[in-house]
Design an enzyme around this catalytic site. Sequence first.
Site, PDB file in Angstrom:
ATOM      1  N   LYS A 209     -59.068  38.476  -1.712  1.00 55.75           N
ATOM      2  CA  LYS A 209     -57.818  37.728  -1.633  1.00 55.75           C
ATOM      3  C   LYS A 209     -56.704  38.634  -1.101  1.00 55.75           C
ATOM      4  O   LYS A 209     -55.971  38.275  -0.199  1.00 55.75           O
ATOM      5  CB  LYS A 209     -57.484  37.197  -3.025  1.00 55.75           C
ATOM      6  N   GLU A 215     -62.532  48.931  -4.044  1.00 54.94           N
ATOM      7  CA  GLU A 215     -64.001  48.820  -4.006  1.00 54.94           C
ATOM      8  C   GLU A 215     -64.444  48.060  -2.756  1.00 54.94           C
ATOM      9  O   GLU A 215     -65.348  48.471  -2.030  1.00 54.94           O
ATOM     10  CB  GLU A 215     -64.513  48.061  -5.242  1.00 54.94           C
ATOM     11  N   GLY A 267     -57.907  34.482  -8.022  1.00 59.32           N
ATOM     12  CA  GLY A 267     -59.201  35.062  -7.650  1.00 59.32           C
ATOM     13  C   GLY A 267     -60.371  34.453  -8.414  1.00 59.32           C
ATOM     14  O   GLY A 267     -61.378  34.057  -7.838  1.00 59.32           O
ATOM     15  N   ARG A 268     -60.231  34.325  -9.736  1.00 55.16           N
ATOM     16  CA  ARG A 268     -61.357  33.837 -10.543  1.00 55.16           C
ATOM     17  C   ARG A 268     -61.524  32.322 -10.470  1.00 55.16           C
ATOM     18  O   ARG A 268     -62.413  31.765 -11.129  1.00 55.16           O
ATOM     19  CB  ARG A 268     -61.202  34.314 -11.990  1.00 55.16           C
ATOM     20  N   GLU A 353     -60.417  37.497 -18.473  1.00 55.68           N
ATOM     21  CA  GLU A 353     -59.282  37.884 -17.624  1.00 55.68           C
ATOM     22  C   GLU A 353     -58.154  36.861 -17.792  1.00 55.68           C
ATOM     23  O   GLU A 353     -56.980  37.191 -17.671  1.00 55.68           O
ATOM     24  CB  GLU A 353     -59.714  37.988 -16.147  1.00 55.68           C
ATOM     25  N   HIS A 384     -85.700  37.722 -27.560  1.00 55.60           N
ATOM     26  CA  HIS A 384     -86.534  38.908 -27.830  1.00 55.60           C
ATOM     27  C   HIS A 384     -85.697  40.175 -27.766  1.00 55.60           C
ATOM     28  O   HIS A 384     -86.236  41.267 -27.594  1.00 55.60           O
ATOM     29  CB  HIS A 384     -87.691  38.948 -26.833  1.00 55.60           C
ATOM     30  N   LYS A 513     -56.585  50.921 -12.503  1.00 51.10           N
ATOM     31  CA  LYS A 513     -56.610  51.087 -11.042  1.00 51.10           C
ATOM     32  C   LYS A 513     -55.669  52.216 -10.634  1.00 51.10           C
ATOM     33  O   LYS A 513     -55.990  53.062  -9.811  1.00 51.10           O
ATOM     34  CB  LYS A 513     -56.130  49.807 -10.336  1.00 51.10           C
TER      35      LYS A 513
END
Length: 547
Positions: A209, A215, A267-268, A353, A384, A513
């Site tokens: 965005k 990253e 963003g999410r 978030e 399990h 960050k």
Amino acid sequence: MTLSTIWDRLDAQAGRVSARAIATLFHDRNRAAAFSVRFPGPSAAAAHGEEMLFDFSKTNIDEDTLELLIELAIAAGVQARRDAMFAGRRINETEGRAVLHTALRNPEGKVALDGQDVMEGVRETLLRMRGFAREVRGGGICGQGGPITDVVNIGIGGSDLGPAMACLALAPFHDGPRCHFISNVDGAHAADTLKDLDPETTLVIVASKTFTTIETMTNAETVRGWMAARVSDPGAQFAALSSALDRTADFGIAPERVFGFEDWVGGRYSMWGPIGLSLMIAIGPERFDDFLAGGAVMDAHFRSAPLRSNLPVLLALVGLWHAQVLGHATRAVLPYDQRLARLPAYLQQLEMESNGKSVTMSGQAVSRPTGPVVWGEPGTNGQHAFYQLIHQGTQVVPCEFLVAARGHEPELAHHHRLLLANVLAQSKALMEGRGLEAARAIAEKAGFVGDELDRQARHRVFPGNRPSTTLIYPQLTPRMLGQIVALYEHRVFTEGVILGINSFDQWGVELGKELAKSLEPLLAGGARPEALDGSTAQLLDFVAAAG
Ligand code: F6P
């Protein structure tokens, strides 16, 4: 009643109902139906096989509790806030932004922001995405070495988790190029992903965005280098998804390969628009439309259904009851659907978030705990691994099961029967548990006697009375996935409104960050500030010594 009176009443209600076993509530033969919602209701659902059933009867919520919870939603102004969101008001107050991701899945709708129509832009971008996806799928857009065989989406957080989760979820519908996702700045992610790919037939989509995320930009540079070693014009095999068109141009991506979106898409919440391009290429524009349509029908339901039968509102109220009233600090999301393996990670971002906040919209400290920790893994694998704690541990973990009535592999129907038997067994076991008498009988049968029988029996007791909900749907299709994702989005929204927080900012990700930026030079041998803490200094020393 004021909000705080309702919270107090809920606390009192918790004291009353906690002593009561959930299983005994089923003496009311109507309980299962009364504490469930079917969406969109049998007759409306027939056309698309889209009906889902949300069953929250295996909780200790009773009629009085539910009534109070609904009053809570009313007193918190959920309906007005919801209408403000859909109307394009700037409800993300700390960033001064509207919240209009719902417009992306309703392209024929009408939405204005500050009096300006936003839908023309949405439709235009969607048309361009469809055209691009068709050309990539049909061979009109090729790599230097021929038709595109693989698509690599480079993004992180909301620019990765949505399409990655959905691409896996909808694997039976893939008929386009294979999709891969690189998110982590750990070079291992890029190296392992690129290892088996041919740069001459790979399309790279840089999804960010802001187009500044370290990253993503680092990975994009690396992948461009990988491609440049074999392809004369790597730019021709790149596309970008972003709201920062100046930066995509600086990166060298041609404008016709850039699919933009506005700052009113968080963003999410962004997989419904350009960020969903890799999914669209994998399953085709028509099935992507079905995904959008699933989201849109959930929107319509959320906007119009009475609160008592409103699926996102009920999901939110059940969540609030468990986390904010009963104080259960975590929530497990347990899809009995291997293809929803990434749903817990997707929901971690969506829920944590959005609602992991400590101050209210007006900047005051919150008076209740906010969003719970969300975690989970697909069943039956989790059984399990960590279900031991869920059944016999000292903390209560409300469980949210998801399962399809039908799989996509008719030839493996016996697997699906086992899967269903297991999910049904787990919610029943959590609720009913096993008392000391039954445990003694089992230990006796195993040959134990005397004191050892007692000891062994105690280890076999299940306290039970542990709450769970089940969301069951006919089959995981693009439309159903759209319904599920929109359901959770609105659940998070509703919880946020009731808690009085802003679910649409994420200031909590910034500090780390900033510090990473200042620490990177130290790893390259830069001078350390005097005030550096001892632990960080020691860790830096270790890295330096390891060479
Ligand atoms: O750091 C958090 C975050 O801003 C998320 O909210 C977002 O989804 C992610 O980073 C990626 O951001 P972008 O799409 O701008 O690269």
